[in-house]
Motif scaffolding. Structure first.
Motif, short mmCIF file in Angstrom:
data_model
loop_
_atom_site.label_atom_id
_atom_site.label_comp_id
_atom_site.label_asym_id
_atom_site.label_seq_id
_atom_site.Cartn_x
_atom_site.Cartn_y
_atom_site.Cartn_z
N ALA A 170 -6.38 4.42 -8.27
CA ALA A 170 -5.66 4.54 -7.01
C ALA A 170 -4.18 4.79 -7.27
O ALA A 170 -3.60 4.23 -8.20
CB ALA A 170 -5.83 3.26 -6.19
N ALA A 171 -3.56 5.63 -6.45
CA ALA A 171 -2.14 5.95 -6.63
C ALA A 171 -1.24 4.81 -6.17
O ALA A 171 -0.14 4.63 -6.69
CB ALA A 171 -1.79 7.21 -5.86
N GLY A 172 -1.70 4.02 -5.20
CA GLY A 172 -0.88 2.93 -4.67
C GLY A 172 -0.56 3.12 -3.20
O GLY A 172 -0.66 4.23 -2.67
N ASN A 173 -0.18 2.04 -2.57
CA ASN A 173 0.12 2.06 -1.13
C ASN A 173 1.57 1.72 -0.85
O ASN A 173 1.89 0.98 0.08
CB ASN A 173 -0.78 1.03 -0.41
N SER A 174 2.47 2.27 -1.64
CA SER A 174 3.89 1.92 -1.53
C SER A 174 4.68 2.87 -0.64
O SER A 174 5.91 2.83 -0.63
CB SER A 174 4.53 1.87 -2.92
N GLY A 175 4.00 3.75 0.08
CA GLY A 175 4.70 4.60 1.03
C GLY A 175 5.12 5.94 0.48
O GLY A 175 4.84 6.27 -0.67
N ALA A 196 -4.65 10.05 -10.89
CA ALA A 196 -4.08 9.34 -9.75
C ALA A 196 -4.55 9.99 -8.45
O ALA A 196 -4.39 11.20 -8.26
CB ALA A 196 -2.56 9.34 -9.81
N VAL A 197 -5.11 9.17 -7.55
CA VAL A 197 -5.69 9.69 -6.32
C VAL A 197 -4.90 9.24 -5.10
O VAL A 197 -4.67 8.04 -4.90
CB VAL A 197 -7.16 9.25 -6.17
N ALA A 198 -4.49 10.20 -4.27
CA ALA A 198 -3.79 9.92 -3.02
C ALA A 198 -4.80 9.80 -1.89
O ALA A 198 -5.92 10.29 -1.99
CB ALA A 198 -2.79 11.03 -2.72
N ALA A 199 -4.39 9.16 -0.80
CA ALA A 199 -5.29 8.91 0.33
C ALA A 199 -5.05 9.89 1.48
O ALA A 199 -3.91 10.11 1.92
CB ALA A 199 -5.12 7.48 0.83
N LEU A 200 -6.14 10.47 1.99
CA LEU A 200 -6.10 11.36 3.14
C LEU A 200 -6.58 10.63 4.39
O LEU A 200 -7.46 9.77 4.32
CB LEU A 200 -6.98 12.59 2.91
N ASP A 242 0.79 8.06 5.33
CA ASP A 242 2.16 7.64 5.07
C ASP A 242 2.23 6.55 4.00
O ASP A 242 3.17 6.50 3.21
CB ASP A 242 2.82 7.11 6.35
N TYR A 243 1.22 5.66 3.98
CA TYR A 243 1.25 4.56 3.03
C TYR A 243 0.95 5.00 1.60
O TYR A 243 1.26 4.30 0.64
CB TYR A 243 0.26 3.46 3.44
N SER A 272 -8.39 6.68 4.47
CA SER A 272 -8.10 5.91 5.68
C SER A 272 -9.34 5.71 6.54
O SER A 272 -10.14 6.63 6.70
CB SER A 272 -7.02 6.63 6.52
N ALA A 273 -9.47 4.49 7.06
CA ALA A 273 -10.60 4.13 7.94
C ALA A 273 -11.94 4.49 7.28
O ALA A 273 -12.77 5.20 7.85
CB ALA A 273 -10.46 4.81 9.30
N ILE A 274 -12.13 3.98 6.08
CA ILE A 274 -13.33 4.28 5.31
C ILE A 274 -14.39 3.20 5.52
O ILE A 274 -14.14 2.01 5.32
CB ILE A 274 -13.01 4.41 3.81
N TYR A 275 -15.56 3.61 5.90
CA TYR A 275 -16.70 2.72 6.17
C TYR A 275 -17.55 2.63 4.91
O TYR A 275 -17.94 3.65 4.34
CB TYR A 275 -17.51 3.29 7.33
N SER A 276 -17.84 1.40 4.47
CA SER A 276 -18.64 1.25 3.26
C SER A 276 -19.25 -0.15 3.20
O SER A 276 -19.09 -0.97 4.10
CB SER A 276 -17.76 1.50 2.02
N THR A 277 -19.94 -0.41 2.11
CA THR A 277 -20.63 -1.67 1.90
C THR A 277 -19.65 -2.84 1.77
O THR A 277 -18.50 -2.66 1.36
CB THR A 277 -21.49 -1.59 0.63
#
Length: 431
Positions: free
Chosen positions: A287-292, A309-313, A326-327, A353-358
């Motif tokens: 994960a890239a991180g959630n630091s904005g 490193a993976v960014a979030a869409l 943004d995060y 974002s808003a990922i549904y999982s186990t």
């Protein structure tokens, strides 16, 4: 990660050896004067020779031996100060993070943006939006692929009895207990690790009524490296990375390591372990991180050149593409545009974002963060590798980059045409 000076609000994990903070006391109940300085904490001992190491090991029980002349162990303050006087030894505290810790500058944090999201008793979605997006198929009703490929999830553990994961479990190990490595134990009482595993390889369950991940035929190596509160030690994580690499070598199987965790500081034990795993042919995804969206905010190990490193869409369209949240942490504009991965670069984007999982209770949960984006890429990597078993991990990584270039991301702060510091090469997909 951001420095917090009040009660910890998120799920946290420690481990940096660079400028370590005072280790948190493990025994907080006995505050009598007789016990002052007697509480034990984790340290890493590095000797200048094998003989000096052997002498130190004769006094202290080694937990992990992660360097030629070093080992981690536990000792009290008096022992620590005594060992500091030994000219043949360098000893450094490995900090413990607990929910009441205030100084988190050097701490590891689970990349989970919404830990309080609601939990659902039944699967309301079989193929979540992120899985449909990475398959580029809005009508998708199930997934496939990943056979023969291992995905090692280094996290809070995994509910290996979850109906959507049980058939995938090949290894289940705990690196957090007093006994350094416990086989057939990886209980997740947090939920984070189970959620991550589901996005990568959930198979819908035997009745096909559950949720699907990207590569439902892949094998799960569930490695618990974080406690139930989301805290842990860097030596445990480094040991798990090395163990996964050694297991891949001994079993002669293709292995992907997923780490949905990060730190603002580059930790030598973990970075060395990542390099070791990469040298053994293991693909490391983090994960890239959630630091904005400030530049240079990517955490480690994601920021390492030998980790993807993976960014979030988000499931939002902007400028004709998905939008980088943004995060989601960013790289540097100065190193963007060259399609070359350097330290601190975003490489690939994926749904986060808003990922549904186990979830750990046998149900399901919707949460957000780069933690959720990383397993989408791990699952995709497993699916592609299974289709191309002769490829090396570097060929697989190159293919992921090529796929990302084909789906440019132009939405979100810092996102633009080509290789940018927000989305990296772009959104790698199945097709």
């Amino acid at each position: 990660m951001k420095k917090v000076k009040s009660t910890l609000l998120g799920l946290l994990m420690a481990g940096a050896l660079v400028n370590p903070v005072q280790a948190t006391t493990l025994n907080t109940e006995d505050s009598s004067a007789n016990n002052v300085g007697q509480e034990k904490f984790r340290v890493y001992v590095e000797a200048n020779s094998q003989s000096a190491k052997a002498s130190a090991k004769a006094q202290y029980s080694a937990r992990w031996e992660l360097t030629d002349n070093g080992f981690s162990t536990e000792m009290n303050e008096k022992q620590f100060h005594a060992l500091q006087k030994n000219k043949n030894i360098t000893v450094t505290k490995v900090p413990v993070v607990k929910l009441d810790t205030i100084n988190l500058e050097e701490d590891y944090t689970l990349e989970n943006k919404e830990p309080d999201a609601s939990i659902y008793a039944r699967a309301s979605q079989q193929v979540p939006w992120g899985i449909k997006a990475i398959y580029n198929n809005n009508s998708l009703t199930s997934t496939s692929g990943g056979s023969g490929i291992n995905i090692a999830v280094l996290d809070t553990g995994v509910n290996t009895s979850h109906r959507d994961l049980a058939n995938n479990v090949e290894q289940c190990k705990d690196f957090t207990t007093a006994t350094p490595l416990v086989n057939n134990s990886c209980t997740d009482r947090n939920g984070h690790g189970t959620h991550v595993a589901g996005s990568a390889l959930a198979n819908g369950g035997s009745d096909r009524g559950g949720v699907y991940g990207v590569a439902p035929d892949a094998d799960l190596w569930a490695y618990k490296v974080l406690t139930d509160s989301g805290s842990g030690y860097s030596d445990d994580i480094a040991a798990a990375i090395r163990h996964a690499a050694d297991q891949a070598t001994s079993t002669r199987t293709k292995t992907i390591i997923n780490m949905s965790l990060g730190s603002s500081a580059n930790n030598s034990l973990i970075s060395s372990a990542v390099n070791y795993a990469y040298s053994k042919g293991v693909l490391v995804i983090a994960a890239a991180g959630n630091s904005g969206y400030s530049q240079g905010s990517i955490g480690y190990p994601g920021a390492l050149p030998n980790a993807v490193a993976v960014a979030a869409l988000e499931n939002v369209q902007q400028n004709g593409t998905y939008r980088v949240a943004d995060y989601s942490s960013r790289g540097y504009a100065s190193t963007a545009g060259d399609y070359v991965i350097q330290q601190g670069d975003i490489e690939i984007s994926a749904p986060g974002s808003a990922i549904y999982s186990t979830w750990h209770n046998g149900g399901y949960n919707t949460i957000s963060g780069t933690s959720m984006a990383s397993p989408h890429v791990s699952g995709l990597a497993a699916k592609i590798w299974a289709q191309n078993p002769s490829w090396s991990h570097t060929q697989l990584r190159s293919n992921l980059q090529t796929r990302a270039k084909a789906v440019d991301i132009k939405g979100g702060h810092g996102a633009s045409t080509g290789d940018d510091y927000a989305s990296g090469f772009g959104f790698a997909r199945v097709q």
